[in-house]
Design a protein around this motif. Structure first.
Motif, short mmCIF file in Angstrom:
data_model
loop_
_atom_site.label_atom_id
_atom_site.label_comp_id
_atom_site.label_asym_id
_atom_site.label_seq_id
_atom_site.Cartn_x
_atom_site.Cartn_y
_atom_site.Cartn_z
N LEU A 186 0.90 -1.08 -0.05
CA LEU A 186 0.06 -0.06 -0.06
C LEU A 186 0.94 1.26 -0.11
O LEU A 186 0.76 2.29 -0.61
CB LEU A 186 -1.11 0.03 1.24
CG LEU A 186 -1.93 -0.90 1.18
CD1 LEU A 186 -2.73 -1.17 2.56
CD2 LEU A 186 -3.12 -0.72 -0.16
N ALA A 187 2.01 1.50 0.69
CA ALA A 187 2.92 2.47 0.81
C ALA A 187 3.38 2.44 -0.78
O ALA A 187 3.69 3.61 -1.24
CB ALA A 187 3.83 2.19 1.86
N ARG A 223 1.88 2.05 -3.47
CA ARG A 223 0.86 2.58 -4.02
C ARG A 223 0.73 4.03 -3.72
O ARG A 223 0.71 5.07 -4.78
CB ARG A 223 -0.39 1.81 -3.87
CG ARG A 223 -1.47 2.58 -4.70
CD ARG A 223 -2.73 1.45 -4.54
NE ARG A 223 -3.04 1.32 -5.86
CZ ARG A 223 -3.94 0.26 -6.26
NH1 ARG A 223 -4.30 -0.44 -5.23
NH2 ARG A 223 -4.29 -0.18 -7.29
N ARG A 224 0.61 4.21 -2.60
CA ARG A 224 0.33 5.50 -2.17
C ARG A 224 1.65 6.60 -2.19
O ARG A 224 1.35 7.61 -2.86
CB ARG A 224 -0.16 5.59 -0.57
CG ARG A 224 -0.52 6.71 0.16
CD ARG A 224 -0.67 6.76 1.61
NE ARG A 224 0.38 6.08 2.12
CZ ARG A 224 0.32 4.97 2.84
NH1 ARG A 224 -0.87 4.08 2.75
NH2 ARG A 224 1.42 4.26 3.44
N GLU A 225 2.77 6.42 -2.07
CA GLU A 225 3.64 7.10 -2.04
C GLU A 225 4.78 7.40 -3.30
O GLU A 225 5.35 8.39 -3.43
CB GLU A 225 4.82 6.77 -0.80
CG GLU A 225 3.92 6.92 0.63
CD GLU A 225 4.85 6.43 1.61
OE1 GLU A 225 6.24 6.01 1.51
OE2 GLU A 225 4.25 6.31 2.73
#
Length: 117
Positions: free
Chosen positions: A74-75, A77-79
């Motif tokens: 998820l990191a 994807r997000r960052e």
């Protein structure tokens, strides 16, 4: 009114290809990396990327390790705008660790961590 699906005939499945070999015996297509222009891991080791994988390996992890893996996914994807699945993330990590092991051998992080365990 039910629709009938048209399936290929045996002649279609076993027709010869352009080079004269039967379609069922033609060689497997070449694997192509899905994302070009990525930095290459050391020693030329490259993860397989998004291709059909013929081999399967089951790995058991703790719930904490699975959560860490999912948080990392998820990191990414997000960052970083990288939408990767857990399988690809694991394949990339394995490729990096194995490349470092091939390059550094005895002093690699893999050897050090396995000795500590």
């Amino acid at each position: 009114m039910p629709r009938r699906v048209s399936l290929p005939t045996a002649d279609d499945l076993f027709r010869t290809t352009g080079d004269g070999t039967p379609a069922s015996q033609s060689p497997a297509p070449q694997r192509v990396r899905a994302v070009p222009d990525e930095p290459e891991p050391p020693a030329g080791r490259r993860p397989s990327g998004r291709v059909r994988h013929d081999e399967k390996m089951t790995v058991y992890v703790t719930s904490e390790e699975l959560l860490d893996l999912e948080h990392t996914r998820l990191a990414l994807r997000r960052e970083h705008g990288l939408a990767v699945d857990r399988g690809r993330l694991v394949r990339e990590a394995v490729a990096l660790v194995l490349a470092e092991f091939e390059e550094q051998g005895e002093t690699s992080a893999l050897v050090r961590r396995l000795r500590e365990a």
